[in-house]
Structure formats: structure tokens, C-alpha cells
Write a protein that holds these residues in place. Sequence first.
Motif, PDB file in Angstrom:
ATOM      1  N   GLY A 356       0.834  -1.186   0.000  1.00 54.61           N
ATOM      2  CA  GLY A 356       0.000   0.000   0.000  1.00 54.61           C
ATOM      3  C   GLY A 356       0.872   1.240   0.000  1.00 54.61           C
ATOM      4  O   GLY A 356       1.741   1.403  -0.826  1.00 54.61           O
ATOM      5  N   HIS A 357       0.625   2.139   0.951  1.00 53.96           N
ATOM      6  CA  HIS A 357       1.507   3.244   1.309  1.00 53.96           C
ATOM      7  C   HIS A 357       1.408   4.470   0.403  1.00 53.96           C
ATOM      8  O   HIS A 357       1.342   5.587   0.907  1.00 53.96           O
ATOM      9  CB  HIS A 357       2.955   2.748   1.357  1.00 53.96           C
ATOM     10  N   THR A 358       1.406   4.328  -0.909  1.00 56.94           N
ATOM     11  CA  THR A 358       1.485   5.491  -1.795  1.00 56.94           C
ATOM     12  C   THR A 358       0.126   6.109  -2.133  1.00 56.94           C
ATOM     13  O   THR A 358       0.073   7.159  -2.768  1.00 56.94           O
ATOM     14  CB  THR A 358       2.206   5.130  -3.103  1.00 56.94           C
ATOM     15  N   HIS A 359      -0.960   5.464  -1.745  1.00 49.99           N
ATOM     16  CA  HIS A 359      -2.311   5.952  -2.067  1.00 49.99           C
ATOM     17  C   HIS A 359      -2.478   6.122  -3.579  1.00 49.99           C
ATOM     18  O   HIS A 359      -3.099   7.072  -4.063  1.00 49.99           O
ATOM     19  CB  HIS A 359      -2.622   7.246  -1.310  1.00 49.99           C
ATOM     20  N   THR A 360      -1.914   5.201  -4.295  1.00 46.50           N
ATOM     21  CA  THR A 360      -2.105   5.066  -5.734  1.00 46.50           C
ATOM     22  C   THR A 360      -2.398   3.595  -6.001  1.00 46.50           C
ATOM     23  O   THR A 360      -2.256   2.752  -5.121  1.00 46.50           O
ATOM     24  CB  THR A 360      -0.848   5.492  -6.518  1.00 46.50           C
ATOM     25  N   THR A 361      -2.809   3.294  -7.226  1.00 48.20           N
ATOM     26  CA  THR A 361      -3.066   1.911  -7.627  1.00 48.20           C
ATOM     27  C   THR A 361      -2.126   1.594  -8.784  1.00 48.20           C
ATOM     28  O   THR A 361      -2.183   2.256  -9.826  1.00 48.20           O
ATOM     29  CB  THR A 361      -4.532   1.741  -8.073  1.00 48.20           C
ATOM     30  N   GLU A 362      -1.272   0.592  -8.604  1.00 47.90           N
ATOM     31  CA  GLU A 362      -0.234   0.337  -9.599  1.00 47.90           C
ATOM     32  C   GLU A 362       0.041  -1.158  -9.734  1.00 47.90           C
ATOM     33  O   GLU A 362      -0.081  -1.912  -8.773  1.00 47.90           O
ATOM     34  CB  GLU A 362       1.076   1.042  -9.212  1.00 47.90           C
ATOM     35  N   HIS A 363       0.454  -1.554 -10.950  1.00 49.33           N
ATOM     36  CA  HIS A 363       0.974  -2.892 -11.219  1.00 49.33           C
ATOM     37  C   HIS A 363       2.397  -2.751 -11.753  1.00 49.33           C
ATOM     38  O   HIS A 363       2.646  -1.968 -12.677  1.00 49.33           O
ATOM     39  CB  HIS A 363       0.122  -3.622 -12.265  1.00 49.33           C
ATOM     40  N   HIS A 364       3.308  -3.529 -11.200  1.00 50.55           N
ATOM     41  CA  HIS A 364       4.694  -3.538 -11.675  1.00 50.55           C
ATOM     42  C   HIS A 364       5.136  -4.984 -11.894  1.00 50.55           C
ATOM     43  O   HIS A 364       4.710  -5.896 -11.164  1.00 50.55           O
ATOM     44  CB  HIS A 364       5.621  -2.872 -10.660  1.00 50.55           C
ATOM     45  N   TYR A 365       5.991  -5.168 -12.885  1.00 51.32           N
ATOM     46  CA  TYR A 365       6.547  -6.481 -13.190  1.00 51.32           C
ATOM     47  C   TYR A 365       8.063  -6.349 -13.095  1.00 51.32           C
ATOM     48  O   TYR A 365       8.688  -5.603 -13.856  1.00 51.32           O
ATOM     49  CB  TYR A 365       6.089  -6.952 -14.571  1.00 51.32           C
ATOM     50  N   LEU A 366       8.636  -7.037 -12.109  1.00 54.99           N
ATOM     51  CA  LEU A 366      10.012  -6.810 -11.712  1.00 54.99           C
ATOM     52  C   LEU A 366      10.924  -7.944 -12.143  1.00 54.99           C
ATOM     53  O   LEU A 366      10.565  -9.126 -12.042  1.00 54.99           O
ATOM     54  CB  LEU A 366      10.100  -6.655 -10.190  1.00 54.99           C
ATOM     55  N   GLY A 367      12.097  -7.570 -12.609  1.00 58.67           N
ATOM     56  CA  GLY A 367      13.136  -8.536 -12.894  1.00 58.67           C
ATOM     57  C   GLY A 367      13.899  -8.887 -11.637  1.00 58.67           C
ATOM     58  O   GLY A 367      13.663  -8.340 -10.560  1.00 58.67           O
ATOM     59  N   PRO A 368      14.863  -9.813 -11.725  1.00 56.34           N
ATOM     60  CA  PRO A 368      15.609 -10.247 -10.538  1.00 56.34           C
ATOM     61  C   PRO A 368      16.425  -9.136  -9.897  1.00 56.34           C
ATOM     62  O   PRO A 368      16.786  -9.235  -8.723  1.00 56.34           O
ATOM     63  CB  PRO A 368      16.506 -11.366 -11.068  1.00 56.34           C
ATOM     64  N   ASP A 369      16.705  -8.064 -10.642  1.00 56.98           N
ATOM     65  CA  ASP A 369      17.433  -6.934 -10.074  1.00 56.98           C
ATOM     66  C   ASP A 369      16.507  -5.944  -9.375  1.00 56.98           C
ATOM     67  O   ASP A 369      16.962  -4.922  -8.849  1.00 56.98           O
ATOM     68  CB  ASP A 369      18.228  -6.213 -11.167  1.00 56.98           C
ATOM     69  N   GLY A 370      15.211  -6.223  -9.358  1.00 58.34           N
ATOM     70  CA  GLY A 370      14.254  -5.355  -8.702  1.00 58.34           C
ATOM     71  C   GLY A 370      13.750  -4.213  -9.553  1.00 58.34           C
ATOM     72  O   GLY A 370      12.948  -3.402  -9.090  1.00 58.34           O
ATOM     73  N   ARG A 371      14.193  -4.128 -10.817  1.00 55.06           N
ATOM     74  CA  ARG A 371      13.754  -3.053 -11.689  1.00 55.06           C
ATOM     75  C   ARG A 371      12.434  -3.403 -12.363  1.00 55.06           C
ATOM     76  O   ARG A 371      12.215  -4.548 -12.764  1.00 55.06           O
ATOM     77  CB  ARG A 371      14.818  -2.765 -12.755  1.00 55.06           C
ATOM     78  N   ALA A 372      11.586  -2.400 -12.513  1.00 61.62           N
ATOM     79  CA  ALA A 372      10.295  -2.611 -13.160  1.00 61.62           C
ATOM     80  C   ALA A 372      10.475  -2.692 -14.669  1.00 61.62           C
ATOM     81  O   ALA A 372      11.500  -2.296 -15.217  1.00 61.62           O
ATOM     82  CB  ALA A 372       9.336  -1.481 -12.795  1.00 61.62           C
ATOM     83  N   GLY A 373       9.457  -3.208 -15.340  1.00 61.86           N
ATOM     84  CA  GLY A 373       9.473  -3.286 -16.795  1.00 61.86           C
ATOM     85  C   GLY A 373       9.822  -4.642 -17.341  1.00 61.86           C
ATOM     86  O   GLY A 373       9.937  -4.806 -18.558  1.00 61.86           O
ATOM     87  N   ALA A 374       9.971  -5.649 -16.472  1.00 62.86           N
ATOM     88  CA  ALA A 374      10.263  -7.001 -16.951  1.00 62.86           C
ATOM     89  C   ALA A 374       9.066  -7.546 -17.715  1.00 62.86           C
ATOM     90  O   ALA A 374       7.907  -7.289 -17.363  1.00 62.86           O
ATOM     91  CB  ALA A 374      10.612  -7.919 -15.786  1.00 62.86           C
ATOM     92  N   THR A 375       9.328  -8.302 -18.762  1.00 58.12           N
ATOM     93  CA  THR A 375       8.259  -8.788 -19.640  1.00 58.12           C
ATOM     94  C   THR A 375       8.163 -10.307 -19.695  1.00 58.12           C
ATOM     95  O   THR A 375       7.193 -10.834 -20.228  1.00 58.12           O
ATOM     96  CB  THR A 375       8.454  -8.255 -21.068  1.00 58.12           C
ATOM     97  N   GLY A 376       9.133 -11.019 -19.180  1.00 58.65           N
ATOM     98  CA  GLY A 376       9.130 -12.470 -19.284  1.00 58.65           C
ATOM     99  C   GLY A 376       8.136 -13.123 -18.346  1.00 58.65           C
ATOM    100  O   GLY A 376       7.576 -12.490 -17.442  1.00 58.65           O
ATOM    101  N   ASP A 377       7.925 -14.425 -18.576  1.00 55.08           N
ATOM    102  CA  ASP A 377       6.994 -15.171 -17.731  1.00 55.08           C
ATOM    103  C   ASP A 377       7.481 -15.266 -16.294  1.00 55.08           C
ATOM    104  O   ASP A 377       6.688 -15.546 -15.379  1.00 55.08           O
ATOM    105  CB  ASP A 377       6.791 -16.581 -18.299  1.00 55.08           C
TER     106      ASP A 377
END
Length: 582
Positions: A356-377
Amino acid sequence: MTDHTTLTRRTTLAGATALALAPLAALAQGAPADGPAHGRGPAQVTGLVYEDRGAKGRRGPDDPGLPDVLVSNGREVVRTDAQGRYALPIGDEAVIFVIKPTGFALPLGPDGLPHFSCLHQPAGTPPDLALRYPGIAPTGPLPASVDFGLVRRPESGDFAVVLFTDPQPESHAELTFVRDTAVARVLGTPGAFDTVAFGMTTGDILFDDLSLYPRQNRIIAQIGVPWFHLGGNHDLNFEAPDAHYSRETFKRTFGAPYYALEHGGVLFLMLDNVNYLGAHTANAGRGGRYEGRIGERQLAFVENLLGQTPADRLVVVAMHIPLTNDLGPDDPANSTADRAQLLRLLAGRPSVSVSGHTHTTEHHYLGPDGRAGATGDDAHHHHILTAVSGSWWSGPPDRRGIATADSRDGTPHGFHVLSITGGRRYTTRYVPASDDAGRQMRIVLESQFHADDLARLPDTRLYELLGATIPAESAAGTNVVVNLFDGGPRSRVSFRIGDGPLVPMTRTRRPDPFVAALYARNAATKKSWVKAEPCSHLWVARLPRDLRAGTHRLTVEATDEYGRPHRDGLVLELVDGAARAG
């Protein structure tokens, strides 16, 4: 003094000795998240996990020990032996908790809170901290056996979990808003929540006034299912100089600050990633400074627990501060510094995390380095949930006198439901908490070139900026703007006029013009820090150039992060300039 303590609410309320109070104080974490316990304490704790066949809250002569049940001290995780016994290392201050296995239920108190942990904090909360809200009473010496009773109860792999975050009432009046919106929505939707097995609140249960916990618990208990809690940055004891004693009131009330449970074959990791840095650190804001950090001790707990968990089991991780977020992905107060370490532990496992915390609604897809934008399964899905309080209970009152509380990214305040199928697959769905009748999107039309700026001016008529009556000569320059409230990178949105072809829309990061205008026109009803922020689930496209004057049906068709369809629409009136009407 007795030799055994069994975790029940009954003994915590009735007992007058320090030992009898220990289960209530069990709600404590003795050592700081990243450090050893203070001093030298007993070498180990031993106890029994047993089947409470009569749901008596204490062990009877016919209640057998339960083998292969996991128990933890917050770092090490062990299984009970064939007789249900366990042993764990322990320091001067510690919390011991059982990890509820599939097919069993935890004991509940009259407040609906599940009890699963026991505190060893002999001296209690140091009185010289002078905490504003009560901490832990001294628990006295460690008993010879710390026992946990479980009630056998069948569980299906098909179930749902209600996900609240940031109810954050600052007063009794705002706690009433929580009661009459989110809680009432769960209670008042026949059939919609029939498969709910339990609920959770992922932090900022309150807004600094921790004296509201008892009433909050009485209200949530009326939902009628076990309810688990995590602390947020507004659930801290701000008088503590650092993280070590910053959860004392929370622990006294709810239980271990981080823990785990199984249900229907799914493992739920409940983590506390609010690392309090103290009220006297540089740039400390209201209450004090904090950062998002899981910490070495919790990460060791996660690693040890996953080592005892089959690799194909779905893992649901809950926390307060997001792993990352759209507004400030590297802001230490709004993201988790050691998220990559957690993701490495989850690698190769089916998993999803919520915060929670940010009072926004978001979806993120993270790679093993913790960065958003990952596209793999193998990308990890991190879902930031809609706040129950939306814009911290800001905004004009509705007809009941309750703040409309639209979030700063334009999402109406509400909550989510996590649905599990077959113990393996998951989906989430957004539920508006007030009077939005289940709508999943908002459609507005921008016919002014500087609509973003004009929408913020309180003396501009809103229907002229965002309404569905526009001059025909402005049609070619008019944007259709759709806020798909729970949309994300994998969502798709299109619109059509009448029976015409679908027009694809472009996901665009910018403030929602509706909520910007709402805040501008109702400045006196919002809290000082609330403002419209860029939205991660806004789609924009132009009206067709060949659209003629007249009345038209505009339909929006969308698919969400799970491929589910959503549909909404409005009536568009294109009028000649001379004949324009509101």
C-alpha cells in the motif's frame, strides 16, 4: 508459576500474572530487524504444537501433538517432531510464532484477531521511553514450554482474501468513514464475498493515533473472518529512538510484526518493511523518518521458511511500503531498498506481492534486479493496492457526509480481493468502497487545448472542460481520457463511436484531469499535502476527425492485467457552436 503457556486470547485477558500476560505481549519482536537480541538470554525455547480438538483454548488430555508444523523465532524455522515438540534458539528478547498449516485454524479472540505468537520480553517496554501509547508489560521468565493450539478445519484451494490497505483514520469520525464504506461494502454485497477465507490490512491501520486500535478491531471483527494486520509508518511509536521499540503498541495489540501462514496450499509471507530511523534524524517529517527495508533478519526468516516450502507452491507476499512505485521508484521512503534480495529468494517460484503506502493503484513487473518493466513469464508481479482512505479522507462530502476521497491518481477509494484457484493461480479485483456501483473506469472528454491547466482553476465550469457536450468544430481536437482504475502495463483500452471500429488508446503518464479539477474546486476539503499526481493507468486518444454534429454513443472496451474484459460508455453530444447547451 505454571510451566506451560498456550496462546489464547482467554488467558491473556483473564490472567493477572506477568506470565499470563505473555501471550498478549507476544505480539512483540524483541530484537531489532537487523541486529542481535540485547544481552544474553536463555539458549532456547521449547514447546508443543497440538490439535485443540474441542476448540477450548487449552490442551486437554485427548489433544495430540501435531507433527511437521513450522515454528519460528523470527529467523530460524523448525518443524515439530512426531510428538509435536519443537526447540528454537532464543535471545534476551524474542517473539516465537507458529506458522499455521493448511487444514488448520488459529484461535480467535472476541475481537476477531488470530493469535499465533508469544513474546519473551522479560522487562517489557522500557518505561523511560515514555511511549504515548501503551507498550508491552513485562513477561517475566521464559516458561518451560511455549505451546500453540490449532483447530483442524478443512480448506479448499479455491478461496478469496479481502485486501485492505491504508484505512488511515486520523480521528473517530474518519474511523466511522472506514466502517460505513469499505466494511459496509464487504458486508452489504450478497454473494460477492462468500469465498473469503480471511482478510488483511497491509499497514497504516491508523493515522498515528494508536488509541483507536480497540475500536478499529471491534469494527473489523464484524466482517466475520480472521483478519491479519501489518504495521505501516503511521502505526509506529514515534517516541522510540530507532526501530527497536517502534512497534510496541502494534505488537501488544496484533501480534508478531512479521510472520507467515498457509491456507489452501498457498504460503502467505507477511513482512514488516518499515524501518524506522527515529524522530531526531535529519529531515525528519511528521513523526520521524523511515525507509523501506526488509532487513537481514526478516530475509533470513524468508530464506529459511522457503527452504521448508515446496518450490511449486504459490507464495503471496504482503508488506506496507511498495517494492517499487511509479512516483519515485528509488525514493527510500516509498520503495524497498533490499527488494532485489527478496526477489532472488523468490526466483523460480510462483509468486505475487501486494503493498500500500502510496495511495495510488499500480501494477509492476520486476526482474531479478528489482527493476520494473520485466516482460518475461518469470517477472515478479507487484501490486500496489488502492487505499481504503483514498486521498486520506479528503474531498467534498457525499450525501451521507463522508469524504468522497478520490485518490491522487484518480482512483475512487476502495480495496481489492485476491482470488486463488486450485491453490496455484491468482487474480485480484478492485472494489470501490463507496457509491461507484462497481465501475472500473472513468471516461472524460478534453475539448480544450490547455485542459490540464484549466481543470485546476476553481472558477472554470467543469462540464465545459470534461463533459460530453462539446462544439462540433472542437471534435477533432478533443481527447477521450479513460482512467482504468486498476489498469497497468498489460492492460489494453480502446473506444468506438456507435458501431464503428475500435480506436486503440495510448497509455499516458499524467495526472487524471478529473481529480485535478476536483481538488482545485474543493481545496478547503482536502488535506494540505494532497494533490493530483501522475497516473499510471490513464489512456488517451483523439475523437475521429470525421465525426459530425449529433448525438453519439461512445463505448470504451478494456482488458485488465488478467485479460478480463471491462466495458463502459457515455452519450456524446456534438453541437453547433450557436446551439451549444450544457
